[in-house]
Structures are given as C-alpha cells and as structure tokens.
Design an enzyme around this catalytic site. Structure first.
Site, PDB file in Angstrom:
ATOM      1  N   HIS A   8      32.776  68.591  -8.807  1.00  0.00           N
ATOM      2  CA  HIS A   8      33.749  69.274  -8.126  1.00  0.00           C
ATOM      3  C   HIS A   8      34.750  69.939  -8.846  1.00  0.00           C
ATOM      4  CE1 HIS A   8      36.977  66.449 -10.381  1.00  0.00           C
ATOM      5  NE2 HIS A   8      35.754  65.195 -10.631  1.00  0.00           N
ATOM      6  N   GLU A  82      33.216  57.689  -8.464  1.00  0.00           N
ATOM      7  CA  GLU A  82      33.666  58.791 -10.215  1.00  0.00           C
ATOM      8  C   GLU A  82      33.227  57.311 -10.627  1.00  0.00           C
ATOM      9  OE1 GLU A  82      32.267  59.269 -12.928  1.00  0.00           O
ATOM     10  OE2 GLU A  82      33.688  61.176 -13.375  1.00  0.00           O
TER      11      GLU A  82
END
Length: 189
Positions: A8, A82
């Site tokens: 990202h 994550e």
C-alpha cells in the site's frame, strides 16, 4: 499464473516511522501518488483481477490501481492483513525494538504466523482465480516475509507503493521475478 504484490501507499504513520500493523490508518497524498506510480509498473502485466487486504490503506491503493488498469476491484482477504503489533501498535519502531528486541513480545504476532497467513492467502487466491494473473495489494511485513520464504533468502525491505512479482514455473513452484520494482539481485547477478 502470476501474482503481483503491491505494498500500500504511504500513510502518516509510515512517514513517522510508527508500527501500524492491523491499525486501520488511511493513505496520505504521497501514498495516493505512489499507488498511481504502481499502475505504471503493473501496466504491461496483463492483470486479470485486483484483490487486497481489507484495511483502508490497502483497499484505497487497490482501488486506485484497479481504476488505473481499467479493472473492477475484486474482494478483500482477511489473511492479507498486516502483522498484528499488539502493544507496539502506534509506537515508533525504534521504541518498540528497544522494548521488544526483534519485535518478539508484547503480544506481537510471530513472524511464522505472518508467513503462514501469507502462504494460505496465496493458496486461497490461486484457488479462487486459477490460471489468472492477480495483483494483491497488502502490507510490507506480510509481503517481505512471505516472499522471503518463497525465494529462499531474506528480502531487506518492501517500499511503500512498490511492486513485487512471482510467477509459477513448470513444476508449480513460485519464482521471484521482481522486488521493489526491480529484478532481484539473486536473479540478475
């Protein structure tokens, strides 16, 4: 089948050096620009679908990339979230390392668990999109350690907005073709 992993784009916490893990921190303007730059790297890849982690920074990056490639945004996968930094979430990385060397302790998710989730995500995505080229937008730690496991050597870092590509060889094994928008040294040298 080919998988393109994109970290990202940047968030304010990335900029500040904070552990954000499973905290849902949005992209900043630099992160949005990095997502648009990733479109250029992915552009010629013949991608069939874009999927992502459900966290907003990954989802927004994925939407920017899908729009740039003229594709509909596909689903999110919880397995791609994550690493959970638990008590370390929001801390400056150096502070967390001083308190928990190698980021072990404080309830921080073990790296073996992160890699296991990454491998299970790849299996699920491959089962959902057999023979397709899939761009996966997720997070630095899960990309770095999952691809290190597949490559058989440790990758140093995965930059925000960068692209890593793995392809399957004739035996179905995954081969690293690109990391941080470049051919990895283990392949090129």
């Amino acid at each position: 089948m080919k998988l393109g992993f994109v970290r990202h784009g940047q968030t304010q916490w990335n900029l500040e050096g904070r552990l954000q893990g499973s905290s849902d921190i949005p992209l900043n303007d630099t992160g949005r620009a990095q997502a648009r730059e990733a479109v250029e790297v992915l552009g010629a890849g013949g991608w069939d679908v874009i999927v992502s982690s459900p966290l907003s920074r990954a989802r927004e990056t994925a939407q920017i990339i899908a729009d740039g490639l003229g594709l509909e945004l596909g689903p999110s996968y919880d397995l791609l979230i994550e690493r959970d930094y638990a008590q370390g979430e929001g801390m400056i990385e150096a502070e967390a390392l001083a308190q928990w060397p190698d980021k072990n302790g404080g309830g921080i998710e073990p790296l073996a668990s992160v890699v296991d989730r990454g491998l299970r995500a790849i299996e699920q995505i491959a089962a959902d999109y057999p023979g397709k080229n899939v761009a996966i937008i997720c997070h630095g730690t899960i990309i770095r350690y999952t691809l290190s496991h597949l490559a058989g050597y440790k990758l140093d870092t995965i930059r925000n907005g960068s692209v890593a590509i793995v392809g399957q060889d004739q035996d179905g094994a995954w081969q690293l073709e690109l990391v941080n928008d470049e051919v990895p040294a283990k392949i090129s040298g």
